[in-house]
Design an enzyme around this catalytic site. Sequence first.
Site, short mmCIF file in Angstrom:
data_model
loop_
_atom_site.label_atom_id
_atom_site.label_comp_id
_atom_site.label_asym_id
_atom_site.label_seq_id
_atom_site.Cartn_x
_atom_site.Cartn_y
_atom_site.Cartn_z
N GLU A 106 -10.23 -11.90 -10.47
CA GLU A 106 -10.15 -12.45 -8.96
C GLU A 106 -10.74 -11.29 -7.96
OE1 GLU A 106 -7.40 -16.16 -9.28
OE2 GLU A 106 -6.61 -14.36 -8.45
N CYS A 119 -10.78 -7.17 -1.85
CA CYS A 119 -9.88 -6.64 -2.80
C CYS A 119 -10.38 -6.92 -4.19
CB CYS A 119 -8.59 -7.18 -2.45
SG CYS A 119 -7.40 -6.74 -3.94
N CYS A 126 -3.55 -6.52 -17.07
CA CYS A 126 -2.89 -5.21 -16.64
C CYS A 126 -1.99 -4.76 -17.84
CB CYS A 126 -2.11 -5.36 -15.33
SG CYS A 126 -1.75 -3.80 -14.51
N CYS A 130 4.82 -3.69 -14.16
CA CYS A 130 5.67 -3.48 -12.98
C CYS A 130 6.44 -4.62 -12.98
CB CYS A 130 4.83 -3.09 -11.81
SG CYS A 130 3.87 -1.74 -11.85
N CYS A 133 5.80 -7.66 -10.24
CA CYS A 133 4.42 -7.95 -10.03
C CYS A 133 4.02 -8.96 -11.09
CB CYS A 133 3.34 -6.85 -10.06
SG CYS A 133 1.65 -7.27 -9.90
N GLY A 181 -5.02 -4.96 -12.31
CA GLY A 181 -5.50 -3.85 -13.38
C GLY A 181 -5.35 -2.39 -12.68
N GLU A 182 -5.25 -1.15 -13.30
CA GLU A 182 -5.14 0.34 -12.76
C GLU A 182 -6.33 0.80 -12.78
OE1 GLU A 182 -4.64 3.32 -11.48
OE2 GLU A 182 -2.73 2.47 -11.52
N SER A 213 -6.16 2.08 -5.36
CA SER A 213 -4.55 1.99 -5.23
C SER A 213 -4.11 2.28 -6.55
CB SER A 213 -4.12 0.64 -4.88
OG SER A 213 -2.93 0.58 -5.11
N SER A 235 1.18 3.11 -5.17
CA SER A 235 2.21 1.99 -5.20
C SER A 235 3.63 3.06 -5.58
CB SER A 235 1.96 1.25 -6.46
OG SER A 235 0.86 0.40 -5.95
N LEU A 236 4.48 3.20 -4.67
CA LEU A 236 5.62 3.79 -4.69
C LEU A 236 6.70 3.22 -5.09
CD1 LEU A 236 6.79 6.69 -4.63
CD2 LEU A 236 7.08 6.82 -2.29
N HIS A 237 7.22 2.37 -4.10
CA HIS A 237 8.35 1.24 -4.05
C HIS A 237 9.54 1.73 -4.46
CE1 HIS A 237 4.71 -1.22 -4.35
NE2 HIS A 237 4.34 -0.80 -5.38
N ASN A 312 6.31 -11.00 -2.62
CA ASN A 312 5.99 -12.41 -2.75
C ASN A 312 6.61 -12.78 -4.06
OD1 ASN A 312 3.91 -12.76 -0.54
ND2 ASN A 312 2.88 -11.03 -1.57
N CYS A 355 -0.37 -10.44 -2.26
CA CYS A 355 -0.39 -9.10 -3.16
C CYS A 355 0.64 -9.50 -4.17
CB CYS A 355 0.36 -8.09 -2.46
SG CYS A 355 0.79 -6.41 -3.43
#
Length: 380
Positions: A106, A119, A126, A130, A133, A181-182, A213, A235-237, A312, A355
């Site tokens: 997408e 985006c 992936c 995470c 996610c 994906g990364e 990212s 992407s810390l979080h 989300n 997201c």
Amino acid sequence: MSTVAATVTEAPVQPALKDLVGLDREQLAEELKMLGLPKFRAGQIWHWIYHRGVTDFAAMTTLAKPLRAQLAEHYKIGRPEITREQWSEDGTAKWLLKFDDGNEAEAVFIPDDDRGTLCISSQVGCTLTCSFCHTGTQRLVRNLTAGEMVAQILVALDRLEGFPTAQEDRRLTNIVLMGMGEPLYNFDNVKRAMMIAMDGEGLGLSKRRITLSTSGIVPEMERCGEEIGVNLAVSLHAVNDELRNTLVPINKKYPIKDLIEACKTYPGVNNARRITFEYVMLKGVNDSLEDARALVKLIEDIPAKINLIPFNPWPGVAYECSDDETIEKFAQVVLNAGYASPVRTPRGRDILAACGQLKSASERLRKKDRIAAIAAASAG
């Protein structure tokens, strides 16, 4: 009586046409060289593909008709099939795109007053898992090719009437590699795709308007800065390894200390070109004032801004979104420490484009559609 076996003549199998989308300038020149064409033809064709957005060689009117026909015999200018297009009430658009092998990914377009951001995805599925996610709950199928990443941009430009690309009021101004994906696990293809996107005689997007990212693939971060030169988002979080090991499991391999050091030494980082730290707000998990103070301490001396992302939720997830008051207090701590701390406004929620919702949400919709279709058929 003798019997003569009938002779069956099968039609010859036509070789698949090679897609020119995703070839860099040198590769394109080499392809054309095999047809005996001079190098300057590559520049002409490049212009038609990326500046004018044509998909048919017949439209390349600066080339002689016999040459156009010759190209059409060997090559194509591909676009993935749009299997689902959705437009949100807030202007966000989402395209589910099917590639030649049937796999899908997408792309999401997010319009703002001063920019239009696309985006794009870098992988099908992936591998990072995470925990917050939904996209990460899907298995990794494969890397996307450079052509498939560039094609996401071309599709968006098609749908946004963005060709020719040299428009003063162009709607698509920014690219973020924040989809499925990364990106740093698909470095070579990402690099080629972004070099095509940044080419001044084609898509013409400045490297300052492209952001990659990463969840923190430390060994590739310096290479990204040196070889691609785009903006970096991390992407810390979480502010400690114990929690980040759960939220972002790659942290077990590349812990926070190593990640922060890679951010400090990211090539080209300065006050005019800051690193973005992405921080999803999870109720009772990482949203305390102590977390906020630890966050600004962790990133001190790094030119940075912090994107606070309201979580989300998705079915079955164990997390909830922090409430507005908590997010505001968290943001104020960050702001008082001298860091810009915008709270990312959720966009495209009504079309499952926010997201962390990519692809998997579309799969649920398609399953729902199939069930509805079966029920309707049964009723009939």
